[in-house]
Design an enzyme around this catalytic site. Structure first.
Site, PDB file in Angstrom:
ATOM      1  N   CYS A  85       5.166  -3.302  -5.420  1.00  0.00           N
ATOM      2  CA  CYS A  85       6.683  -2.542  -5.693  1.00  0.00           C
ATOM      3  C   CYS A  85       7.783  -2.947  -5.052  1.00  0.00           C
ATOM      4  CB  CYS A  85       6.198  -1.143  -5.121  1.00  0.00           C
ATOM      5  SG  CYS A  85       5.182  -0.106  -6.150  1.00  0.00           S
TER       6      CYS A  85
HETATM    7  C1  UDX Z   1       5.051   1.216  -1.666  1.00  0.00           C
HETATM    8  C2  UDX Z   1       5.611   2.480  -1.331  1.00  0.00           C
HETATM    9  O1  UDX Z   1       5.710   2.836   0.226  1.00  0.00           O
HETATM   10  C3  UDX Z   1       5.578   3.722  -2.163  1.00  0.00           C
HETATM   11  O2  UDX Z   1       6.010   4.831  -1.846  1.00  0.00           O
HETATM   12  C4  UDX Z   1       5.747   3.075  -3.661  1.00  0.00           C
HETATM   13  O3  UDX Z   1       5.447   4.040  -4.544  1.00  0.00           O
HETATM   14  C5  UDX Z   1       5.145   1.764  -4.120  1.00  0.00           C
HETATM   15  O4  UDX Z   1       5.465   0.891  -2.880  1.00  0.00           O
HETATM   16  P1  UDX Z   1       2.795   0.034  -1.391  1.00  0.00           P
HETATM   17  O5  UDX Z   1       3.513  -1.096  -1.891  1.00  0.00           O
HETATM   18  O6  UDX Z   1       1.420   0.512  -1.873  1.00  0.00           O
HETATM   19  O7  UDX Z   1       3.596   1.269  -1.388  1.00  0.00           O
HETATM   20  O8  UDX Z   1       2.500  -0.329   0.411  1.00  0.00           O
HETATM   21  P2  UDX Z   1       3.445   0.077   1.539  1.00  0.00           P
HETATM   22  O9  UDX Z   1       2.426   0.794   2.449  1.00  0.00           O
HETATM   23  O10 UDX Z   1       4.771   0.758   1.491  1.00  0.00           O
HETATM   24  O11 UDX Z   1       3.627  -1.228   2.172  1.00  0.00           O
HETATM   25  C6  UDX Z   1       4.451  -2.558   1.442  1.00  0.00           C
HETATM   26  C7  UDX Z   1       4.309  -3.669   2.152  1.00  0.00           C
HETATM   27  O12 UDX Z   1       5.395  -3.482   3.408  1.00  0.00           O
HETATM   28  C8  UDX Z   1       3.176  -4.229   2.779  1.00  0.00           C
HETATM   29  O13 UDX Z   1       3.037  -5.846   2.687  1.00  0.00           O
HETATM   30  C9  UDX Z   1       3.064  -3.889   4.284  1.00  0.00           C
HETATM   31  O14 UDX Z   1       2.239  -4.563   5.068  1.00  0.00           O
HETATM   32  C10 UDX Z   1       4.666  -4.092   4.546  1.00  0.00           C
HETATM   33  N1  UDX Z   1       5.100  -3.209   5.615  1.00  0.00           N
HETATM   34  C11 UDX Z   1       4.900  -1.940   5.720  1.00  0.00           C
HETATM   35  C12 UDX Z   1       5.406  -3.879   6.824  1.00  0.00           C
HETATM   36  O15 UDX Z   1       5.526  -5.164   6.917  1.00  0.00           O
HETATM   37  N2  UDX Z   1       6.050  -3.110   7.935  1.00  0.00           N
HETATM   38  C13 UDX Z   1       5.911  -1.802   7.868  1.00  0.00           C
HETATM   39  O16 UDX Z   1       6.187  -1.115   8.712  1.00  0.00           O
HETATM   40  C14 UDX Z   1       5.451  -1.121   6.517  1.00  0.00           C
END
Ligand code: UDX
Length: 425
Positions: free
Chosen positions: A264
């Site tokens: 996403c």
């Molecule tokens: C995301 C959105 O959170 C969700 O609402 C949407 O519908 C789809 O995209 P997702 O991709 O499943 O969800 O994962 P998410 O938990 O948001 O993490 C995305 C990426 O960001 C991951 O690679 C995670 O490791 C990274 N991340 C997340 C960070 O590097 N730091 C953070 O503080 C949070």
């Protein structure tokens, strides 16, 4: 309600099982025979906590899956379109699946009483009204708002907790073509304890992109401050704890590391940038978010190379390749860039991940895979932690004792040992 769901990816399936939990009757549809066969046999095609249990509970009762879109739609009152909208190389989204699903749905609507079509796929503002509605009207011979209803209902599910997120949403956004369509969809969410926001269709479409871009921006912000912290010998987690205590900021999505991946964030920010540029505007902030994220995975290589200048022939153990924990998904995972670079430097790469190795093996068939973290560490010159899987939390000094050299670098903050070094801490 009787619901049909087009597309059985992680969104479609989580939505389907979720609505079954909420006492609805659900039929999921897919064009992929293998997938349908798998789900029919009670096996979830994606690893997502809770889906397997949900299938076991509802399959053959209030949940079914089929290749037959016509039957599924005919037997339901409302249809959700949950097909993928992948990125094209320039960042624009590919609407091929959405167009096809709208065509197939439209044909069935021809012989149906009032039925509501809900777009859940992530689409840039204007797509539902400019593409889905005209196709539905043409194929059905009916008028939207009269013969059938249309809504746009973005999903905010995180992989790894999609079902939980579905059942406990922060908010439900209903973009409505007209009041009747919105009222119909709102009824379906009546037994969810949450706030419901009714908007125009275009606003609902943009809320999804703006939300994901904002979260991605928070991460790139934390990484930018984190890179500065690293220079000054400060732990960015301590800093962000203080920053996040301000309720206007919130502590969520301020974890610095090797950047965001997944299906996403990278795709949605790119699509929004593309769309903003199409309007002749310059999305300066969002372009920086992406640029920072492009470069962030290499921070771990920079640190590694400070410790081992020449990586040729060195055994580099990589723990975690999924883009985040609790998923087998490696799409846009920082691990891909990092492993590519290690291979370019002619290092021997040994990978362990609790769930994502099968997917990673398809991309990197020739590197070594290990069936446990401990085995992967054996004889390693360095260890890179790229996903914060819970099982890595408990790795202790003894687990690392079989390494040839104790170079342990974390891309995600998780370990509790003194010998480690972090990318931004
Ligand atoms: C995301 C959105 O959170 C969700 O609402 C949407 O519908 C789809 O995209 P997702 O991709 O499943 O969800 O994962 P998410 O938990 O948001 O993490 C995305 C990426 O960001 C991951 O690679 C995670 O490791 C990274 N991340 C997340 C960070 O590097 N730091 C953070 O503080 C949070």
């Amino acid at each position: 309600m009787r619901i049909s769901i087009i597309g059985t990816g992680y969104v479609g399936l989580s939505t389907g099982i979720g609505f079954a939990y909420k006492k609805n009757t659900v039929t999921c549809v897919d064009v992929d025979k293998e997938k349908v066969k798998k789900i029919k046999s009670g096996v979830s095609p994606v690893y997502e906590p809770g889906l397997q249990e949900g299938l076991k509970r509802f399959l053959g009762k209030s949940f079914d899956v089929t290749l037959d879109l016509e039957r599924a739609v005919k037997e339901s009152e409302i249809s959700f379109i949950c097909v993928p909208t992948p990125s094209l190389p320039d960042g624009k989204i590919d609407l091929g699946f959405l167009k096809q699903a709208s065509k197939d749905l439209g044909k069935v609507l021809r012989e149906k009483d009032y039925h509501v079509v809900v777009v859940k796929s992530t689409v840039v503002p204007g797509t539902t009204e400019n593409l889905v509605v005209p196709v539905l009207e043409k194929e059905s011979g009916k008028k939207a708002g009269k013969g059938f209803g249309v809504c746009m209902n973005p999903e905010f599910l995180r992989e790894g907790s999609a079902l939980k997120d579905f059942l406990n949403p922060d908010r439900v956004v209903i973009g409505e073509y007209d009041k009747r369509s919105g009222d119909f969809l709102e009824k379906l969410y009546k037994n969810f304890k949450t706030q419901i926001l009714r908007t125009s269709i275009k606003s609902a479409e943009l809320i999804k992109y703006a939300s994901n871009s904002f979260l991605a921006m928070k991460i790139s912000f934390a990484n930018e401050i984190g890179n500065f912290c690293k220079k000054l010998g400060i732990d960015v987690y301590e800093v962000m704890k203080g920053v996040g205590m301000d309720f206007r900021i919130s502590p969520k999505f301020l974890n610095a590391g090797i950047g965001f991946g997944g299906s996403c964030f990278p795709k949605d920010v790119k699509a929004l940038v593309y769309r903003i540029k199409e309007e002749g505007l310059k999305p300066a902030l969002l372009e920086s978010v992406l640029k920072l994220n492009e470069e962030q995975p290499m921070k771990i290589i920079e640190i590694l190379k400070k410790r081992i200048r020449n990586l040729k022939g060195k055994n580099i153990c990589v723990l975690g390749v999924a883009f985040k924990p609790d998923t087998d998904d490696i799409r846009e995972a920082p691990s891909i860039k990092i492993v590519k670079r290690l291979l370019k430097e002619k290092a021997n790469v040994i990978v362990y991940d609790p769930k994502a190795m099968e997917n990673f093996r398809r991309l990197f068939p020739r590197i070594e895979y290990s069936d446990s973290a401990r085995k992967a560490l054996n004889g390693a010159d360095a260890c890179l932690i790229l996903t914060e899987w819970n099982e890595f939390k408990n790795l202790n000094k003894k687990d690392f004792s079989s390494m040839r050299r104790k170079i342990i670098i974390e891309g995600r903050k998780i370990l509790n040992i003194k010998e480690k070094e972090g990318v931004c801490w």
